[in-house]
Design a protein around this motif. Structure first.
Motif, PDB file in Angstrom:
ATOM      1  N   VAL A  46       0.843  -1.197   0.000  1.00  0.00           N
ATOM      2  CA  VAL A  46       0.000   0.000   0.000  1.00  0.00           C
ATOM      3  C   VAL A  46       0.879   1.249   0.000  1.00  0.00           C
ATOM      4  CG1 VAL A  46      -1.791   1.284   1.233  1.00  0.00           C
ATOM      5  CG2 VAL A  46      -1.833  -1.218   1.209  1.00  0.00           C
ATOM      6  N   ASP A  47       0.634   2.134  -0.932  1.00  0.00           N
ATOM      7  CA  ASP A  47       1.407   3.367  -1.070  1.00  0.00           C
ATOM      8  C   ASP A  47       0.955   4.384  -0.016  1.00  0.00           C
ATOM      9  OD1 ASP A  47       2.842   5.561  -1.831  1.00  0.00           O
ATOM     10  OD2 ASP A  47       1.926   5.767  -3.813  1.00  0.00           O
ATOM     11  N   MET A  48       1.870   4.753   0.874  1.00  0.00           N
ATOM     12  CA  MET A  48       1.549   5.689   1.953  1.00  0.00           C
ATOM     13  C   MET A  48       2.118   7.085   1.690  1.00  0.00           C
ATOM     14  SD  MET A  48      -0.277   4.027   4.151  1.00  0.00           S
ATOM     15  CE  MET A  48      -0.140   5.042   5.616  1.00  0.00           C
ATOM     16  N   THR A  49       2.594   7.326   0.479  1.00  0.00           N
ATOM     17  CA  THR A  49       3.277   8.589   0.172  1.00  0.00           C
ATOM     18  C   THR A  49       2.424   9.802   0.517  1.00  0.00           C
ATOM     19  OG1 THR A  49       4.456   7.518  -1.649  1.00  0.00           O
ATOM     20  CG2 THR A  49       4.418   9.930  -1.630  1.00  0.00           C
ATOM     21  N   HIS A  50       1.183   9.819   0.069  1.00  0.00           N
ATOM     22  CA  HIS A  50       0.323  10.982   0.319  1.00  0.00           C
ATOM     23  C   HIS A  50      -0.087  11.077   1.783  1.00  0.00           C
ATOM     24  CE1 HIS A  50       0.129  11.974  -3.907  1.00  0.00           C
ATOM     25  NE2 HIS A  50      -0.261  10.741  -4.215  1.00  0.00           N
ATOM     26  N   ASP A  51      -0.250   9.940   2.434  1.00  0.00           N
ATOM     27  CA  ASP A  51      -0.619   9.947   3.857  1.00  0.00           C
ATOM     28  C   ASP A  51       0.481  10.567   4.707  1.00  0.00           C
ATOM     29  OD1 ASP A  51      -2.333   8.081   2.503  1.00  0.00           O
ATOM     30  OD2 ASP A  51      -2.980   7.353   4.467  1.00  0.00           O
ATOM     31  N   VAL A  56       3.662   7.603   9.271  1.00  0.00           N
ATOM     32  CA  VAL A  56       3.095   8.945   9.449  1.00  0.00           C
ATOM     33  C   VAL A  56       3.491   9.648  10.736  1.00  0.00           C
ATOM     34  CG1 VAL A  56       1.115   8.315   8.030  1.00  0.00           C
ATOM     35  CG2 VAL A  56       0.927   8.142  10.517  1.00  0.00           C
ATOM     36  N   THR A  57       4.092   8.939  11.693  1.00  0.00           N
ATOM     37  CA  THR A  57       4.365   9.607  12.961  1.00  0.00           C
ATOM     38  C   THR A  57       5.661   9.099  13.590  1.00  0.00           C
ATOM     39  OG1 THR A  57       3.318  10.305  15.041  1.00  0.00           O
ATOM     40  CG2 THR A  57       3.071   7.995  14.416  1.00  0.00           C
ATOM     41  N   THR A  58       6.006   9.679  14.731  1.00  0.00           N
ATOM     42  CA  THR A  58       7.265   9.374  15.395  1.00  0.00           C
ATOM     43  C   THR A  58       7.206   8.034  16.113  1.00  0.00           C
ATOM     44  OG1 THR A  58       6.618  10.406  17.490  1.00  0.00           O
ATOM     45  CG2 THR A  58       7.613  11.839  15.804  1.00  0.00           C
ATOM     46  N   LEU A  59       8.369   7.485  16.426  1.00  0.00           N
ATOM     47  CA  LEU A  59       8.431   6.222  17.153  1.00  0.00           C
ATOM     48  C   LEU A  59       7.735   6.336  18.502  1.00  0.00           C
ATOM     49  CD1 LEU A  59       9.423   3.312  17.506  1.00  0.00           C
ATOM     50  CD2 LEU A  59      11.599   4.232  18.355  1.00  0.00           C
ATOM     51  N   GLN A  60       7.891   7.455  19.192  1.00  0.00           N
ATOM     52  CA  GLN A  60       7.264   7.623  20.492  1.00  0.00           C
ATOM     53  C   GLN A  60       5.746   7.602  20.377  1.00  0.00           C
ATOM     54  OE1 GLN A  60       8.722   7.516  23.456  1.00  0.00           O
ATOM     55  NE2 GLN A  60       6.667   7.595  24.355  1.00  0.00           N
ATOM     56  N   SER A  77       0.108  -4.308   9.819  1.00  0.00           N
ATOM     57  CA  SER A  77      -0.290  -3.154   9.015  1.00  0.00           C
ATOM     58  C   SER A  77      -0.454  -1.899   9.870  1.00  0.00           C
ATOM     59  CB  SER A  77      -1.587  -3.447   8.253  1.00  0.00           C
ATOM     60  OG  SER A  77      -2.706  -3.478   9.119  1.00  0.00           O
ATOM     61  N   TYR A  78      -0.914  -2.060  11.121  1.00  0.00           N
ATOM     62  CA  TYR A  78      -1.075  -0.902  11.993  1.00  0.00           C
ATOM     63  C   TYR A  78       0.285  -0.292  12.334  1.00  0.00           C
ATOM     64  CZ  TYR A  78      -5.585  -3.217  12.451  1.00  0.00           C
ATOM     65  OH  TYR A  78      -6.776  -3.836  12.170  1.00  0.00           O
ATOM     66  N   ALA A  79       1.255  -1.151  12.586  1.00  0.00           N
ATOM     67  CA  ALA A  79       2.612  -0.658  12.824  1.00  0.00           C
ATOM     68  C   ALA A  79       3.162   0.009  11.569  1.00  0.00           C
ATOM     69  CB  ALA A  79       3.519  -1.810  13.265  1.00  0.00           C
ATOM     70  N   TYR A  80       2.857  -0.566  10.409  1.00  0.00           N
ATOM     71  CA  TYR A  80       3.316  -0.013   9.132  1.00  0.00           C
ATOM     72  C   TYR A  80       2.728   1.378   8.903  1.00  0.00           C
ATOM     73  CZ  TYR A  80       3.891   0.363   4.033  1.00  0.00           C
ATOM     74  OH  TYR A  80       4.198   0.784   2.770  1.00  0.00           O
ATOM     75  N   VAL A  81       1.429   1.530   9.157  1.00  0.00           N
ATOM     76  CA  VAL A  81       0.779   2.826   8.997  1.00  0.00           C
ATOM     77  C   VAL A  81       1.421   3.852   9.913  1.00  0.00           C
ATOM     78  CG1 VAL A  81      -1.349   4.118   9.466  1.00  0.00           C
ATOM     79  CG2 VAL A  81      -1.448   2.000   8.156  1.00  0.00           C
ATOM     80  N   LEU A  82       1.550   3.504  11.190  1.00  0.00           N
ATOM     81  CA  LEU A  82       2.080   4.467  12.147  1.00  0.00           C
ATOM     82  C   LEU A  82       3.530   4.829  11.848  1.00  0.00           C
ATOM     83  CD1 LEU A  82       0.564   3.328  15.567  1.00  0.00           C
ATOM     84  CD2 LEU A  82      -0.182   5.164  14.059  1.00  0.00           C
ATOM     85  N   SER A  83       4.336   3.842  11.451  1.00  0.00           N
ATOM     86  CA  SER A  83       5.736   4.125  11.143  1.00  0.00           C
ATOM     87  C   SER A  83       5.863   5.040   9.936  1.00  0.00           C
ATOM     88  CB  SER A  83       6.502   2.823  10.890  1.00  0.00           C
ATOM     89  OG  SER A  83       6.064   2.191   9.700  1.00  0.00           O
TER      90      SER A  83
END
Length: 346
Positions: free
Chosen positions: A58-63, A133-137, A125-131
């Motif tokens: 899944v392409d997350m570029t725009h997200d 768009v946002t910080t590790l913390q 996939s949830y870890a993939y999404v978060l990694s």
């Protein structure tokens, strides 16, 4: 006294290849898909296997670019809902594997192995999404939600109790109860969360995340169909558990789950533009009715038999529904869902 289940041996060649029961029966462990006790399980297997996908596709570029532009309320809901989904999907890998360990029928073991694998990919996939768009913390804090958020802890309390009861004391009764909650997870508990991401997508926000959620949603619909089928077949093989007391227990779990899902939706979605919480309540009750029908029970929310959030249908596949009242009549012969007519919308 409920029959205690034991973990099934890997191979017992003295037993027949075709299992004598789904749980607590005899089978060699040799799987011949052309000679199984429930031939239509093969169709479930094929439908579930056809859904293979990977999060990394899944392409997350725009997200990645859009997430910082979301409102604070949207970002907060995004992280909390990902935390909820991870809390629910993580144990689904384990519960599918545990059910498989005690299933006599090798076709059930095979299908549950596929389900467990797909649930593992959902969690990834949830870890993939978060990694993306946002910080590790923030990622860590999102995954901590299921352990520390008081509303979420209360929402999931009965899930914890039922799943752990089966893990500690595997019996026909506790596996039936675990399947009820698996059905609830697959068909009800995710849906206010799914609606949040679909609402973002219909406003051209976080479309990559929504695409991934639609893949997960599609999987869960198929998982819910099979688990409901397995539940009904297990109950048909063990009619002594088809009691008014157990029926009322199932209805009570659905009512409680609906209350908790509505409470959670108000908690996490109250500040989100585009989500009508009254409409969401109706949708949750509508989903509960659908899952009850799949389990062979009747609607408990008669005023919510139609989907009040029809815009959601654009984001995930439809699937067939069923209604079989063998709870109401113990002598009713088990009927597989593929033999029942009717089309039900999402």
């Amino acid at each position: 006294m409920s029959t205690t289940l034991r973990k099934v041996s890997v191979l017992e060649p003295v037993n027949p290849n075709k299992s004598t029961a789904l749980f607590g029966g005899k089978a060699s462990g040799i799987l011949n898909w052309n000679d199984i006790a429930y031939p239509h399980f093969y169709q479930h297997r094929e439908q579930i296997r056809a859904l293979f996908w990977r999060a990394s596709e899944v392409d997350m570029t725009h997200d990645i670019k859009q997430f910082p532009t979301l409102s604070i309320e949207e970002q907060d809901a995004f992280l909390k809902i990902i935390g909820l989904l991870a809390t629910l999907d993580g144990p689904q890998t384990d519960i599918a594997a545990r059910i498989a360990q005690f299933a006599t029928d090798p076709s059930v073991k095979s299908i549950m192995a596929t389900i467990a694998d797909q649930e593992s990919e959902h969690n990834h996939s949830y870890a993939y999404v978060l990694s993306s768009v946002t910080t590790l913390q923030d990622q860590i804090e999102s995954f901590e939600t299921g352990r520390v958020d008081k509303v979420l802890l209360e929402r999931n309390r009965r899930i914890v109790e039922v799943y752990n009861e089966f893990a500690i004391n595997p019996t026909i009764h506790t596996v039936l109860k675990a399947m009820v909650y698996t059905s609830l997870l697959e068909g009800l508990f995710f849906y206010s969360g799914f609606a949040f991401f679909y609402n973002l997508a219909r406003n051209q926000k976080m479309v990559g995340t929504s695409t991934m959620i639609s893949y997960i949603n599609r999987d869960e619909l198929q998982h819910g169909r099979f688990i409901s089928e397995l539940f009904r077949a297990t109950l048909a093989e063990n009619p002594e558990y088809n009691t008014e007391e157990f029926t009322e227990w199932v209805y009570d779990q659905f009512r409680h789950s609906v209350e908790q899902e509505i409470h959670w939706s108000h908690y996490v979605l109250h500040a989100i533009d585009g989500i009508d919480l009254i409409e969401m309540e109706g949708y949750i009750k509508y989903r509960a009715n659908k899952m009850l029908r799949l389990l062979g029970l009747s609607d408990i929310y008669e005023e919510h038999t139609k989907n009040p959030m029809k815009w959601i249908r654009a984001y995930v596949d439809n699937f067939d529904g069923t209604k079989t009242d063998f709870f109401e009549q113990k002598s009713r012969q088990y009927t597989k869902t593929s033999d029942l007519n009717g089309f039900d919308e999402l």
